[in-house]
Design an enzyme around this catalytic site. Structure first.
Site, PDB file in Angstrom:
ATOM      1  N   THR A  16     -11.707   1.816  -1.718  1.00 10.86           N
ATOM      2  CA  THR A  16     -11.108   2.710  -1.130  1.00 10.86           C
ATOM      3  C   THR A  16      -9.618   2.814  -1.603  1.00 10.86           C
ATOM      4  O   THR A  16      -9.093   1.790  -2.420  1.00 10.86           O
ATOM      5  CB  THR A  16     -10.853   2.395   0.134  1.00 10.86           C
ATOM      6  OG1 THR A  16     -10.140   1.499   0.549  1.00 10.86           O
ATOM      7  CG2 THR A  16     -12.259   2.401   0.805  1.00 10.86           C
ATOM      8  N   ASP A  17      -8.949   3.869  -1.540  1.00 12.39           N
ATOM      9  CA  ASP A  17      -7.619   4.115  -1.730  1.00 12.39           C
ATOM     10  C   ASP A  17      -6.963   3.235  -0.369  1.00 12.39           C
ATOM     11  O   ASP A  17      -7.474   2.744   0.442  1.00 12.39           O
ATOM     12  CB  ASP A  17      -7.201   5.561  -1.800  1.00 12.39           C
ATOM     13  CG  ASP A  17      -5.632   5.576  -2.459  1.00 12.39           C
ATOM     14  OD1 ASP A  17      -4.912   4.526  -2.419  1.00 12.39           O
ATOM     15  OD2 ASP A  17      -5.470   6.661  -3.098  1.00 12.39           O
ATOM     16  N   ALA A  18      -5.682   3.037  -0.509  1.00 14.80           N
ATOM     17  CA  ALA A  18      -4.929   2.322   0.513  1.00 14.80           C
ATOM     18  C   ALA A  18      -5.495   2.726   1.979  1.00 14.80           C
ATOM     19  O   ALA A  18      -5.449   3.896   2.290  1.00 14.80           O
ATOM     20  CB  ALA A  18      -3.418   2.288   0.290  1.00 14.80           C
TER      21      ALA A  18
END
Length: 572
Positions: A290-292
């Site tokens: 995932t992104d942040a």
């Protein structure tokens, strides 16, 4: 659910490596398995983003994290941190940096080579190759083994500033050409490549840090653009893909006709986009991260307690960053215990995670006590060879967008008295302009024989026009506007209303505007007749910029159509 095959690309593991993966998973406790799903963000001060109260060793012992990233420091500090983590961990860590333009993404004293925008402007794959080469060399000297770059987004919308400088082009062909070269350079080092932001940023102006990102393309248009880019990198063996908090509504509804607008989720939570499109249709056999997870594109979808485990259930294999380390760990653990994450899905994610560690032979290096880096490895940071590459990239990339008033070249005789205007963005943010840039430009000009006066833009008072013309030979406006995650798009923000730094003087004295970051400032200064994109505020870039303004070196960069911001006035 698509299951990983560790014998196929991008892993290509042998039986011994696969045996280590399987035996390690078999001998893990449930808590250790859950911990492997997380990337933790480490800091070098007391501003703990994750709100934890634990020492680094306690984080490893209590939460069994699978990966680590860190927030900014010099090379020596970074290497010491990574060595400490790898020394204390039971299972070796994936350690990531964001090197999209060179080693400066891994440490503050690393070497900047070229951003995606600068590489595109150079029209030379050598520039992007060397950006990847230096990114790999300098980050691995610190102990980094994963690079969260390059961005393979396509900058279709000129208003988009989140990938304005990070995108390698405005069409699929350019993005493929320059990111392939970057990855080829990166592959000279023993490091995992993670491309981003699936399923593609750059079509809208908003920022997924602040709101759900939306790629509005039709199925056909996406397949002919972003789809081609991702398929290219998957076919070439990319190991990791970062899912953005970006929806792709047309494709999601195509894959699942039952979906209504209210059901549309970001890719990080969408099984249609991760399992069905990425892992099945595009046949991606690697790891999805995932992104942040604190970004609003994710948190606006549902409660955090729900989306922490649902990201893994949707097909993501690792979760980027804790909010509160105790809470998030138990959100994930409870999600597994409650069946949101199935046994099969957890096993598959763990095989993908440990498979990358086996590909890097981290377990063998750990067993042989050679996982840690030596201080002498840091000699590559900012070395003469890399600085030369930085100078060459600046020479090839700096772009004269227009000079319709024929203000160039300049010289210290005809243009001796320079009024310097510095335009900067937010202060105190995650990324901000370098406070020393103004002095660096001033000194470089003075060393060449110019007399420089710094303009105070906080006033509306412009003074007498004739006196201004009498006292000023050249107005040099520098846009060093850098921002991140505080606005959906970044534009010029003058220091006060109708400030005297707004270019009212373009018909009074020769005026040059040079941007050291974003490439589309002409939408706010269409009156400027001489405009340059210089891409970065490094010493090497500034020297090259002034050399070119003086005619000592030709402008070699080529602008894309976005620089005009769809404004006919910008071309005048």
């Amino acid at each position: 659910m698509t299951k990983v095959n560790l014998k196929q690309k991008p892993y290509n593991l042998d039986d011994i490596q696969i045996s280590w993966v399987q035996e390690t998973i078999k001998n893990m406790t449930t808590e250790e398995k859950i911990g492997q799903l997380f990337f933790n963000l480490f800091f070098f001060d007391n501003d703990h983003f994750s709100g934890n109260k634990y020492t680094n060793k306690e984080i490893l012992d209590k939460f069994h994290i699978g990966g680590a990233r860190y927030h900014g420091a010099k090379a020596k500090q970074v290497q010491e941190l990574i060595n400490e983590l790898q020394k204390e961990t039971k299972i070796p860590l994936l350690v990531a940096a964001n090197c999209d333009a060179g080693g400066n993404g891994a440490c503050s004293d690393g070497t900047y080579i070229a951003s995606g925008a600068q590489a595109e402007a150079s029209r030379d794959i050598t520039v992007s190759y060397q950006a990847g080469l230096v990114s790999g060399r300098e980050s691995t000297s610190l102990g980094v083994n994963v690079n969260f770059d390059p961005c393979v987004d396509i900058l279709k919308n000129w208003r988009n500033t989140i990938v304005n400088t990070r995108a390698y082009g405005t069409n699929a062909d350019d993005v493929i050409k320059y990111t392939n070269a970057y990855v080829e350079g990166l592959n000279n080092s023993e490091i995992i490549t993670c491309i981003k932001h699936w399923p593609g940023d750059g079509t809208e102006e908003r920022d997924q840090h602040l709101v759900l990102g939306v790629n509005e393309l039709s199925v056909k248009d996406w397949e002919e653009s972003f789809g081609r880019v991702y398929q290219n990198h998957i076919d070439n063996g990319v190991e990791m893909i970062m899912a953005g908090h970006i929806a792709l509504p047309e494709y999601q509804k195509f894959l699942n006709p039952k979906l209504e607008d209210k059901d549309i989720l970001p890719a990080t939570l969408s099984p249609e986009l991760i399992e069905n499109l990425l892992k099945t249709k595009l046949n991606f056999n690697g790891l999805v991260i995932t992104d942040a997870s604190h970004m609003l594109g994710m948190s606006s979808a549902m409660r955090r307690e729900e989306y922490v485990p649902k990201s893994i259930a949707a097909g993501c294999d690792m979760f980027l960053f804790f909010n509160n380390i105790d809470e998030d760990f138990h959100f994930m653990l409870n999600g597994y215990k409650n069946g949101i994450i199935t046994e099969e899905r957890l096993q598959d994610a763990l095989e993908r995670i440990l498979g990358l560690k086996a590909k890097l032979n981290l377990h063998i290096k750990q067993a042989n006590n050679n996982l840690l880096k030596d201080k002498k490895d840091l000699n590559v940071i900012g070395c003469e060879e890399h600085i030369k590459m930085s100078i060459e990239a600046a020479d090839k990339g700096i772009t004269l967008v227009k000079d319709t008033q024929n203000n160039l070249p300049i010289n210290p005789i005809k243009h001796k008295r320079v009024r310097l205007y510095m335009l900067e963005g937010e202060k105190g943010g995650i990324f901000e302009s370098n406070s020393s840039t103004q002095e660096l430009i001033k000194l470089e000009l003075e060393n060449r024989g110019y007399v420089v006066t710094i303009n105070d833009g906080s006033s509306r008072i412009k003074g007498k026009t004739l006196q201004y013309r009498e006292e000023t030979d050249l107005a040099l406006v520098i846009g060093n506007i850098i921002g991140y995650g505080a606005e959906n798009n970044y534009r010029i923000r003058w220091k006060t209303a109708m400030a005297n730094e707004v270019p009212w003087f373009v018909h009074e004295v020769p005026t040059i505007f040079a941007s050291l970051n974003f490439t589309t400032h002409l939408h706010d200064v269409t009156m400027v007749k001489t405009y340059i994109n210089a891409y970065k505020d490094t010493k090497e870039s500034i020297i090259q910029l002034i050399d070119k303004m003086e005619g000592k070196s030709e402008f070699k960069g080529t602008p894309n159509e976005n620089v005009w911001a769809n404004k006919w006035q910008a071309k005048l």
